[in-house]
Enzyme design. Structure first.
Site, mmCIF file in Angstrom:
data_model
loop_
_atom_site.group_PDB
_atom_site.id
_atom_site.type_symbol
_atom_site.label_atom_id
_atom_site.label_comp_id
_atom_site.label_asym_id
_atom_site.label_seq_id
_atom_site.Cartn_x
_atom_site.Cartn_y
_atom_site.Cartn_z
ATOM 1 N N THR A 131 31.474 -22.046 1.699
ATOM 2 C CA THR A 131 30.461 -21.183 1.102
ATOM 3 C C THR A 131 29.050 -21.705 1.368
ATOM 4 O O THR A 131 28.860 -22.920 1.535
ATOM 5 C CB THR A 131 30.703 -21.107 -0.422
ATOM 6 O OG1 THR A 131 29.579 -20.513 -1.046
ATOM 7 C CG2 THR A 131 30.912 -22.484 -1.049
ATOM 8 N N TYR A 156 31.676 -25.911 -9.085
ATOM 9 C CA TYR A 156 32.331 -25.126 -8.022
ATOM 10 C C TYR A 156 31.827 -25.561 -6.644
ATOM 11 O O TYR A 156 32.625 -25.913 -5.761
ATOM 12 C CB TYR A 156 32.067 -23.625 -8.222
ATOM 13 C CG TYR A 156 32.316 -22.804 -6.967
ATOM 14 C CD1 TYR A 156 33.618 -22.592 -6.504
ATOM 15 C CD2 TYR A 156 31.262 -22.264 -6.220
ATOM 16 C CE1 TYR A 156 33.854 -21.858 -5.340
ATOM 17 C CE2 TYR A 156 31.488 -21.530 -5.061
ATOM 18 C CZ TYR A 156 32.787 -21.330 -4.624
ATOM 19 O OH TYR A 156 33.021 -20.613 -3.473
HETATM 20 P P1 NAD Z 1 39.294 -15.120 -5.554
HETATM 21 O O1 NAD Z 1 39.061 -15.904 -6.788
HETATM 22 O O2 NAD Z 1 39.134 -13.641 -5.590
HETATM 23 O O3 NAD Z 1 40.756 -15.423 -4.995
HETATM 24 C C1 NAD Z 1 41.280 -16.711 -4.937
HETATM 25 C C2 NAD Z 1 42.761 -16.595 -4.601
HETATM 26 O O4 NAD Z 1 43.275 -17.936 -4.497
HETATM 27 C C3 NAD Z 1 43.587 -15.903 -5.697
HETATM 28 O O5 NAD Z 1 44.537 -15.040 -5.116
HETATM 29 C C4 NAD Z 1 44.283 -17.050 -6.409
HETATM 30 O O6 NAD Z 1 45.523 -16.686 -7.006
HETATM 31 C C5 NAD Z 1 44.466 -18.042 -5.269
HETATM 32 N N1 NAD Z 1 44.587 -19.425 -5.728
HETATM 33 C C6 NAD Z 1 43.800 -20.074 -6.628
HETATM 34 N N2 NAD Z 1 44.241 -21.325 -6.816
HETATM 35 C C7 NAD Z 1 45.308 -21.478 -5.991
HETATM 36 C C8 NAD Z 1 46.181 -22.571 -5.716
HETATM 37 N N3 NAD Z 1 46.050 -23.746 -6.341
HETATM 38 N N4 NAD Z 1 47.168 -22.391 -4.824
HETATM 39 C C9 NAD Z 1 47.332 -21.195 -4.185
HETATM 40 N N5 NAD Z 1 46.551 -20.132 -4.427
HETATM 41 C C10 NAD Z 1 45.531 -20.276 -5.307
HETATM 42 O O7 NAD Z 1 38.328 -15.771 -4.473
HETATM 43 P P2 NAD Z 1 37.527 -15.073 -3.257
HETATM 44 O O8 NAD Z 1 36.235 -14.580 -3.757
HETATM 45 O O9 NAD Z 1 38.441 -14.191 -2.522
HETATM 46 O O10 NAD Z 1 37.209 -16.367 -2.376
HETATM 47 C C11 NAD Z 1 38.113 -16.797 -1.362
HETATM 48 C C12 NAD Z 1 37.536 -18.012 -0.664
HETATM 49 O O11 NAD Z 1 36.276 -17.688 -0.090
HETATM 50 C C13 NAD Z 1 37.269 -19.192 -1.601
HETATM 51 O O12 NAD Z 1 37.599 -20.380 -0.907
HETATM 52 C C14 NAD Z 1 35.775 -19.122 -1.879
HETATM 53 O O13 NAD Z 1 35.267 -20.401 -2.151
HETATM 54 C C15 NAD Z 1 35.275 -18.599 -0.544
HETATM 55 N N6 NAD Z 1 34.022 -17.822 -0.565
HETATM 56 C C16 NAD Z 1 33.870 -16.777 -1.429
HETATM 57 C C17 NAD Z 1 32.706 -16.013 -1.383
HETATM 58 C C18 NAD Z 1 32.500 -14.829 -2.304
HETATM 59 O O14 NAD Z 1 31.408 -14.274 -2.323
HETATM 60 N N7 NAD Z 1 33.494 -14.387 -3.052
HETATM 61 C C19 NAD Z 1 31.684 -16.341 -0.464
HETATM 62 C C20 NAD Z 1 31.876 -17.447 0.384
HETATM 63 C C21 NAD Z 1 33.051 -18.166 0.341
HETATM 64 O O1 DAU Z 2 27.297 -17.519 -2.235
HETATM 65 C C1 DAU Z 2 28.685 -17.498 -2.091
HETATM 66 C C2 DAU Z 2 29.326 -17.549 -3.444
HETATM 67 O O2 DAU Z 2 29.088 -16.277 -4.058
HETATM 68 C C3 DAU Z 2 30.805 -17.857 -3.417
HETATM 69 O O3 DAU Z 2 31.004 -19.143 -2.903
HETATM 70 C C4 DAU Z 2 31.417 -17.769 -4.825
HETATM 71 O O4 DAU Z 2 32.822 -17.932 -4.765
HETATM 72 C C5 DAU Z 2 31.105 -16.399 -5.398
HETATM 73 O O5 DAU Z 2 31.578 -16.309 -6.715
HETATM 74 C C6 DAU Z 2 29.606 -16.122 -5.341
HETATM 75 O O6 DAU Z 2 28.905 -16.997 -6.255
HETATM 76 P P1 DAU Z 2 27.676 -16.485 -7.148
HETATM 77 O O7 DAU Z 2 27.538 -17.385 -8.303
HETATM 78 O O8 DAU Z 2 26.468 -16.244 -6.309
HETATM 79 O O9 DAU Z 2 28.269 -15.035 -7.572
HETATM 80 P P2 DAU Z 2 28.258 -14.259 -8.962
HETATM 81 O O10 DAU Z 2 28.770 -12.881 -8.660
HETATM 82 O O11 DAU Z 2 28.890 -15.023 -10.052
HETATM 83 O O12 DAU Z 2 26.696 -14.155 -9.287
HETATM 84 C C7 DAU Z 2 25.795 -13.543 -8.377
HETATM 85 C C8 DAU Z 2 24.401 -13.659 -8.989
HETATM 86 O O13 DAU Z 2 24.367 -12.821 -10.166
HETATM 87 C C9 DAU Z 2 24.048 -15.050 -9.462
HETATM 88 O O14 DAU Z 2 22.655 -15.278 -9.250
HETATM 89 C C10 DAU Z 2 24.328 -15.031 -10.960
HETATM 90 C C11 DAU Z 2 24.037 -13.589 -11.325
HETATM 91 N N1 DAU Z 2 24.829 -13.050 -12.464
HETATM 92 C C12 DAU Z 2 26.179 -13.141 -12.384
HETATM 93 C C13 DAU Z 2 26.965 -12.669 -13.423
HETATM 94 C C14 DAU Z 2 28.469 -12.785 -13.359
HETATM 95 C C15 DAU Z 2 24.189 -12.470 -13.546
HETATM 96 O O15 DAU Z 2 22.947 -12.371 -13.592
HETATM 97 N N2 DAU Z 2 24.970 -11.994 -14.569
HETATM 98 C C16 DAU Z 2 26.328 -12.091 -14.572
HETATM 99 O O16 DAU Z 2 26.963 -11.651 -15.555
#
Ligand code: NAD
Ligand code: DAU
Length: 343
Positions: A131, A156
Site C-alpha cells: 500500500t 496497519y
Molecule cells: P479486505 O479487508 O476487503 O479483504 C481481506 C481478505 O483477506 C478477506 O477476505 C479476509 O477474510 C482475508 N484474510 C484476512 N486475514 C487472513 C488470514 N490470516 N489468512 C487468510 N485470509 C485472511 O482487504 P482489501 O481492501 O481487499 O485489501 C487487500 C490487500 O490490498 C491488502 O493486503 C491491503 O493491505 C492491500 N491494499 C488495499 C487497498 C485498499 O484501498 N483497499 C489499497 C492498497 C493496498
Molecule cells: O491508501 C491505501 C489504503 O487505503 C489501504 O492500504 C487500506 O487498506 C485502505 O483501508 C485505505 O486506507 P484509508 O485509511 O485511506 O481508507 P478509509 O476508507 O478508512 O479512509 C479514507 C479517508 O476517509 C481517510 O482520510 C479517513 C477518512 N474517513 C474514513 C472513515 C471510515 C472519514 O473521514 N470517516 C470515516 O468514517
C-alpha cells in the site's frame, strides 16, 4: 497459469479473481482465505458456479489462515503453483488503532509463512500486495515514488511496511523471485462498508449523518479497483524480479469532495456531513507517482474518478442486498464501538 491467490474473498482479491477468469484463458486458481469479517464467499458466487467443482473445476476455495504454517504447507503439497498473489491482510486502519495485534499476526507473520512455503516449493513468482500508506504522509506538494523512505504512521501501515521488508529480505537472502505492488485507495464493487466510499453511500442512502474525520481536508489518490487488478496482473506477468511498483489513480480528492460527490449522486443534502473527532495519526495526503509502472509495465488507469464513482454508486444501488448481508452482528459491534465515541 496456476495461481494461489490469498484473501480472494475480500474486496480487491475478489475483483482480481473475477478479472483473472475474464482475461486469462485457461487459468486455474486456488483461493486461500480465512474468512474474517471482511471475507465473503458470495463475492465469488458466479466464479464458483462456472469454475468450481460443479463447473469446469478451474477454481477451488480453501478456508485457511496464511499464518498457519501447517495449513499453508498442505495447500502447497497438494498443488504446484506458477505464482502466489498475496492479498490476505487485515486492511482497516481504524481497526488497527483499536487493536494492532491481528495486524501483526496476519500481515507480518502470515506474509512470512507464505514466503517460506512458496520458497520451499520453488514457486516461480511471489506478488505481494502492499500500500501507499507505507510511505507515511505527504505535504501539499509532491508524490510518493518507489524510493520514498518508508515512514508508516498507523499500526496497519507499520505491519504492511514490515511485510514489505520481509519480502525484500527473501529476495536478497534466498534469491526469491518476488515483486511488491504499492497502491493508493481503491474503490468499486464488493468493498466492505467500513471504508469511506461504501460507508458514506450506505449512510447517505439511509439519510444518516456522515462522520467525516477532522476538517475533511485529508487527501487520497483514488483508483478504481479494476485498474488496480490490471496493475497487479501486469506486475505478475511483466514485472522485473525484486522490484517495487507503485500504482495510483491520478485522482487526488479531499474526503469532503468525495462525500459531496456521493451526496449529489444520491440527491441527498450536504447537511448530513458531520465533522467528528479526527483519526489518531491521520495521514494528511497520499499521491502516487506510478511512472515506473507506466514505463516498465505499460500501466495507466482507465477509469477517471467521475466514471469510477458513477460505476461504484450504480453497483451499490443495484446490490443493496449484498450491502445489507455483510452488515452482520460483528459489523454493528465495531461501528458502535468506533463511532460511538467520536460524534
Ligand atoms: P479486505 O479487508 O476487503 O479483504 C481481506 C481478505 O483477506 C478477506 O477476505 C479476509 O477474510 C482475508 N484474510 C484476512 N486475514 C487472513 C488470514 N490470516 N489468512 C487468510 N485470509 C485472511 O482487504 P482489501 O481492501 O481487499 O485489501 C487487500 C490487500 O490490498 C491488502 O493486503 C491491503 O493491505 C492491500 N491494499 C488495499 C487497498 C485498499 O484501498 N483497499 C489499497 C492498497 C493496498
Ligand atoms: O491508501 C491505501 C489504503 O487505503 C489501504 O492500504 C487500506 O487498506 C485502505 O483501508 C485505505 O486506507 P484509508 O485509511 O485511506 O481508507 P478509509 O476508507 O478508512 O479512509 C479514507 C479517508 O476517509 C481517510 O482520510 C479517513 C477518512 N474517513 C474514513 C472513515 C471510515 C472519514 O473521514 N470517516 C470515516 O468514517
Amino acid at each position: 497459469m496456476r495461481l494461489l491467490v490469498t484473501g480472494g474473498c475480500g474486496f480487491i482479491g475478489a475483483n482480481y479473481i473475477h478479472y483473472l477468469f475474464e482475461t486469462e484463458p485457461g487459468c486455474e486458481v486456488v483461493n486461500l482465505d480465512k474468512l474474517t469479517y471482511a471475507g465473503n464467499p458470495l463475492n465469488l458466487r458466479s466464479v464458483e458456479e462456472r469454475h468450481g467443482a460443479s463447473g469446469d473445476g478451474r477454481y477451488r476455495f480453501v478456508r485457511a489462515d496464511i499464518a498457519d504454517a501447517r495449513a499453508v504447507a498442505d495447500v502447497f503439497a497438494e498443488h504446484r503453483f506458477d505464482a502466489v498473489v498475496n492479498f490476505a491482510a487485515e486492511s482497516h486502519v481504524d481497526r488497527s488503532i483499536d487493536d494492532p495485534s491481528p495486524f501483526v499476526t496476519t500481515n507480518v507473520l502470515g506474509a512470512q509463512v507464505l514466503l517460506d512455503a512458496a520458497r520451499k516449493a520453488s514457486v516461480g513468482r511471489f506478488v505481494h500486495i502492499s500500500t501507499d500508506e507505507v510511505y507515511g504522509s505527504l505535504g501539499p506538494e509532491g508524490k510518493f515514488t518507489e524510493t520514498t523512505p518508508l515512514a508508516p504512521n498507523s499500526p496497519y501501515s507499520a505491519s504492511k511496511a514490515a511485510a514489505d521488508l520481509m519480502v525484500r529480505a527473501y529476495v536478497q537472502t534466498y534469491g526469491m523471485d518476488a515483486v511488491i505492488t504499492r497502491c493508493s485507495n481503491n474503490y468499486g464493487p464488493y468493498q466492505f462498508p467500513e471504508k469511506l466510499i461504501p460507508l458514506m453511500f450506505d449512510r447517505a442512502s439511509a439519510g444518516e449523518p456522515l462522520p467525516v474525520y477532522g476538517d475533511g481536508g485529508n487527501v487520497r489518490d483514488w483508483i478504481y479497483v479494476r485498474d488496480h487488478c490490471r496493475g497487479v496482473h501486469l506486475a505478475l506477468t511483466r514485472g522485473a524480479a525484486g522490484t517495487v511498483y507503485n500504482f495510483g489513480g491520478n485522482a487526488e480528492k479531499t474526503n469532503l469532495a468525495v462525500v459531496r460527490t456521493i451526496l449529489a449522486a444520491l440527491g441527498k443534502p450536504e447537511s448530513l456531513i458531520t465533522l467528528v473527532a479526527d483519526r489518531p495519526g491521520h495521514d494528511r495526503r497520499y499521491a502516487m507517482d506510478f511512472s515506473l509502472a507506466a514505463r516498465e509495465l505499460g500501466f495507466a488507469p482507465e477509469f477517471d474518478f467521475a466514471r469510477g464513482i458513477g460505476a461504484t454508486i450504480e453497483w451499490y444501488a443495484a446490490n443493496r442486498a449484498w450491502l445489507d448481508a455483510v452488515k452482520s452482528g460483528e459489523y454493528l459491534k465495531f461501528m458502535e464501538q468506533w463511532y460511538g465515541g467520536r460524534a
